[in-house]
Design an enzyme around this catalytic site. Structure first.
Site, PDB file in Angstrom:
ATOM      1  N   SER A 178      -5.099  -6.121 -12.210  1.00  0.00           N
ATOM      2  CA  SER A 178      -6.279  -6.559 -11.455  1.00  0.00           C
ATOM      3  C   SER A 178      -7.417  -6.070 -11.327  1.00  0.00           C
ATOM      4  O   SER A 178      -7.572  -4.914 -11.779  1.00  0.00           O
ATOM      5  CB  SER A 178      -5.513  -6.278  -9.949  1.00  0.00           C
ATOM      6  OG  SER A 178      -5.582  -5.207  -9.241  1.00  0.00           O
ATOM      7  N   ASP A 179      -8.248  -6.536 -10.478  1.00  0.00           N
ATOM      8  CA  ASP A 179      -9.568  -6.023 -10.227  1.00  0.00           C
ATOM      9  C   ASP A 179      -9.145  -5.193  -9.013  1.00  0.00           C
ATOM     10  O   ASP A 179      -8.041  -5.044  -8.526  1.00  0.00           O
ATOM     11  CB  ASP A 179     -10.410  -6.899 -10.264  1.00  0.00           C
ATOM     12  CG  ASP A 179     -12.088  -6.285 -10.416  1.00  0.00           C
ATOM     13  OD1 ASP A 179     -12.148  -5.186 -10.385  1.00  0.00           O
ATOM     14  OD2 ASP A 179     -13.067  -7.125 -10.672  1.00  0.00           O
ATOM     15  N   PHE A 180     -10.393  -4.405  -8.623  1.00  0.00           N
ATOM     16  CA  PHE A 180     -10.024  -3.259  -7.778  1.00  0.00           C
ATOM     17  C   PHE A 180      -9.639  -3.757  -6.372  1.00  0.00           C
ATOM     18  O   PHE A 180     -10.747  -4.390  -5.851  1.00  0.00           O
ATOM     19  CB  PHE A 180     -11.580  -2.633  -7.644  1.00  0.00           C
ATOM     20  CG  PHE A 180     -11.879  -1.567  -7.040  1.00  0.00           C
ATOM     21  CD1 PHE A 180     -12.167  -0.249  -7.711  1.00  0.00           C
ATOM     22  CD2 PHE A 180     -11.851  -1.166  -5.524  1.00  0.00           C
ATOM     23  CE1 PHE A 180     -12.303   1.094  -7.242  1.00  0.00           C
ATOM     24  CE2 PHE A 180     -11.947   0.001  -4.937  1.00  0.00           C
ATOM     25  CZ  PHE A 180     -12.004   1.221  -5.755  1.00  0.00           C
TER      26      PHE A 180
END
Ligand code: BGC
Length: 714
Positions: A260-262
C-alpha cells in the site's frame, strides 16, 4: 531455504507482522510491553515490532546493518528485514527528476541511470526502491508531475520498462535492487490536479492511457506494485479488488508483492468505505494487498478476522509467501546484509563515472524552447552575469534520497568552470516565492539590471524551488511569478544577449516571459551535475536534444494534453467552438517540442502502401536532413489518428519515435513499421481490437504537426 516449511512454522501473529511495514524509529523503540514512544500512535508493542517484515526509509550501510542485527536478534525465525526506500532519481549521485528523463526520450539513458542508482543503493544496504513512478499526468498543477515521465502512454511505457530493467537487471543480480512500480492506478488523474483527490475515469481511458506504463513494468518483471492513495471510481486502490486482483493479478499475471502507500489502509476510513481498522484490514486483504505501509490494521485485527471466519489463513499465506520469496530471491536468508558496505559506499557514491552519467543525463534532458541567436555563448566572453534565485543553487530536485545540495554543481559553478577567463558575476534578482511582487524585490531587480547592463551575456536562472513540486505540492497557478517575470523583463531590456534557464518539476505557464526572453531553456531539476551540464549546453560543448514530455500550457489551460479527443466544434470555427475567451486555445509549447543548435528538415511521410490487411504491416518512411551547421540528434515522432471508429479516437497518438544522429548536411531515411497492434483500442462493444477504415499518419519533431498521409485498414 524451504520457504513452505518456514511458513508452516510461523504463527498468525508472525505472518501479520511480516505483512507490515514501519519506519526504523519504531523498530528500535525499546519501550517494553506498554504502548509507548513512536509505537504509541500505532497501538502496537514490541511483540509486534520485533517480528516486522519490512522497513521504510532507512539508508546507509551502517544504519541498515545495525537495524538488521537488531531485528535478527529478536526475530524467532531469523527472517531478515527487507529495506525499502524512495530512490526516485538517484541514491547519492542524482540525475534529473523523472520528468527530465522523460524529456530525453532516451530509454537507454534511463536504464543506465537506474542501474547506477541501484549500485549505489546496494552499497547503502537497500533492497527495494519505490520506483519507477509511472503515473500518466495531464494536469501541470499536480505537484507530482516531476516524478513521472509525462503525458504520453507510449513514452511512459518505454521509460517504465527501461527503468525496471535498470533497477532489477535480468534477475536481481548482486548490484541490483527490486523495483516497485507505482502508484497503481491512475493516481495522476486526481481532480483539479490536487494531490490525493478522487479519480473518476471511464474504463477505456483508464486502460488506454493510464494502464500501459504499469503494465509495461509488470511485463518487464517488476517485483512489487504500490497501490495509490486515491479512489478510482469510488474505491481506494488498496481496497480495489477489481484493480488489484482482477486486472493486475489475474489479467496481467502479476505474482509479486502488492504494497500500500503510506497509511493508505487506514485512510479507507476517511474515504468513507470502512468504519474502523478492522474493516480496513478485511477490505485490503480481500483485494490481495500484501504489505501495509505505515498503519497497523493487519497486525491489530487480522487474527480476530481469521477467528471470525472473515478471512482465511490461505489469504495470509499467499501474501507472506510472496514476501518470503522476494527475500529469498534477493539472497537475504544467506546474507541478510546483502551488499551493504561502507567501503563500497565510499568507492561508488559520487564517483567520477556516476557524476559523468548524471551530467550526460542532465544534458540530454534539457529542452531548448527558443533561441534568437543568443546561444551558444562565446567561451571567450569577458564578463558574464549569472542572475536569479537558482543561479547559485545546486538544484537537485525533490526526493533526493541521500544526495545533497552541497554536493551539487550550481549554474554559477558550472559556468565559472567553462568560461575560465571571464569575469563571472552573481546577482539574485528575486526569490522563488510564487507570490512575490516586483515591488518587494525592487532593489534586487535594479541591482541585477545594472549588472546585466555591464555584462556581455546573461544567464538568468529562475523557475521553481526544488520543493515547489513533489508530493502534496499542488499549485493552482503555474505561471512564472510576477517578480521573476519583472526580473526577466528588466534584464532583457538592457541586455539582448540573455538566456533564461527555467528550473521546474512541472510545466510552467511561460506566457509572461516567452516573448521577452530571447533564448529559453527548460532545465527541470537537473540533479548533482546540473551546473556542469548547463555550462556545456550554453557554451555549445554539447547540443540540445530534449523534447517536452508534457504540454506547456498557458495559465488556466491545465489539464491540457496533445492526445485529446476531437470535438464537434473544433477551435478556429468562430464563436461557438472550442476556445477560451481570455487565453489562446493552443498551448505555449506542445508535447514533443524542442530545438537544438542545428535545424532538421523532415520530408513528408511516404507509405509502403495505402492499404493494410489485418495481418499485414505498413512501413512509413521519412527523410531526415540536418540542414544546419552543428552535429545534432533529432527525435522523429510517429503519430496516428483513427479517422472513423465506433468511438471517438484521439486526434493524435504517438506510436513510435526514433532518435537520429546527423552531422551537418547529412541525411538519413527513418522508417517505422505500423502493425495491427498500433491501431487497436477498446471499441464500443468493449473488445480490444482495430477497426477497419481510414487512418492518418503524421511524422514530425513535434506533436502539433498538421500534415499527414492516409491509409486504410481493410
Ligand atoms: C508516497 C509514495 C512513497 C511513500 C514512501 C508516500 O507518501 O506517495 O510515493 O513511496 O510515501 O515514502
Amino acid at each position: 531455504m524451504d520457504l513452505q516449511k518456514l511458513l508452516n512454522e510461523m504463527t498468525v501473529d508472525e505472518k501479520l507482522a511480516q505483512m507490515t511495514q514501519l519506519v526504523p524509529q519504531i523498530i528500535t523503540d525499546k519501550g517494553e510491553g506498554a504502548v509507548t514512544g513512536p509505537m504509541r500512535n500505532f497501538g502496537i508493542t514490541r511483540k509486534v515490532t520485533s517480528k516486522i517484515g519490512t522497513l521504510l526509509g532507512g539508508t546507509g550501510a551502517e544504519q541498515l546493518k545495525f537495524l538488521q542485527d537488531f531485528h535478527m536478534d529478536e526475530d524467532p525465525h531469523k527472517i531478515p528485514l527487507l529495506f525499502m526506500a524512495d530512490i526516485i532519481h538517484g541514491y547519492r549521485t542524482l540525475y534529473p527528476v523523472p520528468l527530465g528523463l522523460g524529456a530525453s526520450f532516451d530509454t537507454e539513458l534511463a536504464e543506465q541511470c537506474c542501474a547506477m542508482a541501484a549500485k549505489e543503493a546496494v552499497a547503502g544496504g537497500l533492497h527495494v526502491t519505490f520506483a519507477p513512478m509511472v503515473d500518466l499526468v495531464r494536469d501541470a498543477r499536480w505537484g507530482r508531475c516531476m516524478e513521472t515521465t509525462g503525458e504520453d502512454p507510449y513514452l511512459n511505457s518505454k521509460m517504465s520498462a527501461a527503468m525496471v530493467r535498470g533497477f532489477q537487471g535480468e534477475n536481481l543480480e548482486k548490484d541490483k535492487i527490486a523495483a516497485c512500480v507505482k502508484h497503481f492506478a491512475a493516481y495522476g488523474a486526481c481532480d483539479g490536479g490536487r494531490d490525493y483527490d478522487a479519480v473518476e475515469l471511464g474504463d477505456r481511458t483508464l486502460r488506454e492511457f493510464y494502464m500501459p506504463a504499469y503494465k509495461a513494468a509488470v511485463d518487464e518483471g517488476v517485483e512489487l506494485v504500490m497501490t495509490s492513495f486515491n479512489t478510482l471510481n469510488g474505491v481506494p486502490s488498496s481496497a480495489n479488488k477489481y484493480l488489484v486482483d482482477d486486472i493486475l493479478r489475474k489479467e496481467w499475471g502479476f505474482d509479486g508483492i502488492v504494497i500500500s502507500d503510506f497509511n493508505a489502509f487506514y485512510e479507507m476510513i476517511s474515504h468513507g468505505i470502512a468504519a474502523n481498522e478492522k474493516e480496513c484490514a478485511k477490505k485490503a486483504l480481500d483485494a490481495t494487498s500484501d504489505i501495509e505501509m505505515m498503519s497497523t490494521c493487519y497486525v491489530k485485527f487480522g487474527k480476530q478476522l481469521l477467528e471470525e471466519g472473515e478471512i482465511t489463513e490461505k489469504q495470509l499465506d499467499d501474501a507472506v509467501m510472496r514476501i518470503l520469496k522476494l527475500k529469498e530471491k534477493l539472497g537475504l536468508f544467506d546474507d541478510p546484509y546483502r551488499g551493504a558496505s561502507v567501503e563500497e559506499e565510499k568507492r561508488l557514491h559520487l564517483c567520477k563515472e556516476h557524476r559523468d552519467l548524471a551530467r550526460v543525463a542532465a544534458e540530454k534532458s534539457a529542452v531548448l524552447l527558443k533561441n534568437d541567436g543568443v546561444l551558444p555563448l562565446d567561451e571567450n566572453v569577458k564578463k558574464i552575469a549569472v542572475i536569479g534565485p537558482a543561479a547559485d543553487h545546486g538544484m537537485i530536485g525533490g526526493w533526493f534520497c541521500c544526495g545533497t545540495v552541497a554536493e551539487a554543481v550550481s549554474a554559477l559553478d558550472g559556468i565559472k568552470g567553462i568560461a575560465k577567463n571571464a569575469d563571472v558575476k552573481l546577482a539574485f534578482g528575486s526569490t522563488f516565492d510564487p507570490n512575490e511582487k516586483p515591488e518587494a524585490v525592487a532593489d534586487r531587480i535594479s541591482e541585477a539590471k545594472q549588472l546585466a547592463a555591464e555584462c556581455d551575456a546573461v544567464v538568468l536562472c529562475i523557475g521553481e524551488e526544488m520543493d515547489m513540486s513533489g508530493e502534496s505540492h499542488t499549485r493552482a497557478r503555474i505561471s512564472i511569478s510576477d517578480a521573476q517575470a519583472e526580473l526577466v523583463k528588466e534584464v532583457c531590456s538592457v541586455n539582448k544577449n540573455t538566456v533564461t534557464v527555467i528550473y521546474c518539476g512541472r510545466p510552467l505557464a511561460l506566457e509572461k516571459i516567452n516573448d521577452i526572453s530571447p533564448a529559453t531553456v527548460i532545465f527541470w531539476h537537473p540533479g548533482t551535475e546540473g551546473g556542469n551540464a548547463l555550462a556545456n549546453l550554453l557554451f555549445g560543448k554539447v547540443n540540445f536534444q530534449g523534447k517536452l514530455p508534457m504540454t506547456f500550457p498557458y495559465e488556466g489551460q491545465s489539464p491540457y494534453f496533445y492526445n485529446h479527443l476531437p470535438t464537434g466544434r473544433p477551435n478556429g470555427n468562430g464563436g461557438y467552438c472550442l476556445r477560451y475567451l481570455d487565453t489562446p486555445y493552443e498551448p505555449v509549447y506542445p508535447f514533443g517540442y524542442g530545438m537544438s543548435y542545428t535545424t532538421f528538415e523532415i520530408s513528408s511521410p511516404t507509405l509502403s502502401s495505402n492499404e493494410m490487411t489485418e495481418d499485414g504491416e505498413i512501413t512509413v518512411s521519412v527523410n531526415v536532413k540536418n540542414t544546419g551547421n552543428a552535429h545534432g540528434i533529432e527525435t522523429v515522432q510517429l503519430y496516428i489518428n483513427d479517422v472513423t471508429a465506433s468511438v471517438s479516437r484521439p486526434v493524435k497518438e504517438m506510436k513510435g519515435y526514433q532518435k537520429v544522429e546527423l552531422a551537418p548536411g547529412e541525411e538519413k531515411t527513418v522508417t517505422f513499421k505500423i502493425t495491427l497492434d498500433a491501431l487497436k483500442f477498446h471499441t464500443f462493444s468493449g473488445e480490444y481490437k482495430a477497426e477497419k477504415g481510414k487512418f492518418k499518419v503524421f511524422v514530425s519533431n513535434r506533436s502539433d504537426v498538421k500534415e499527414f498521409v492516409e491509409f486504410k485498414l481493410i
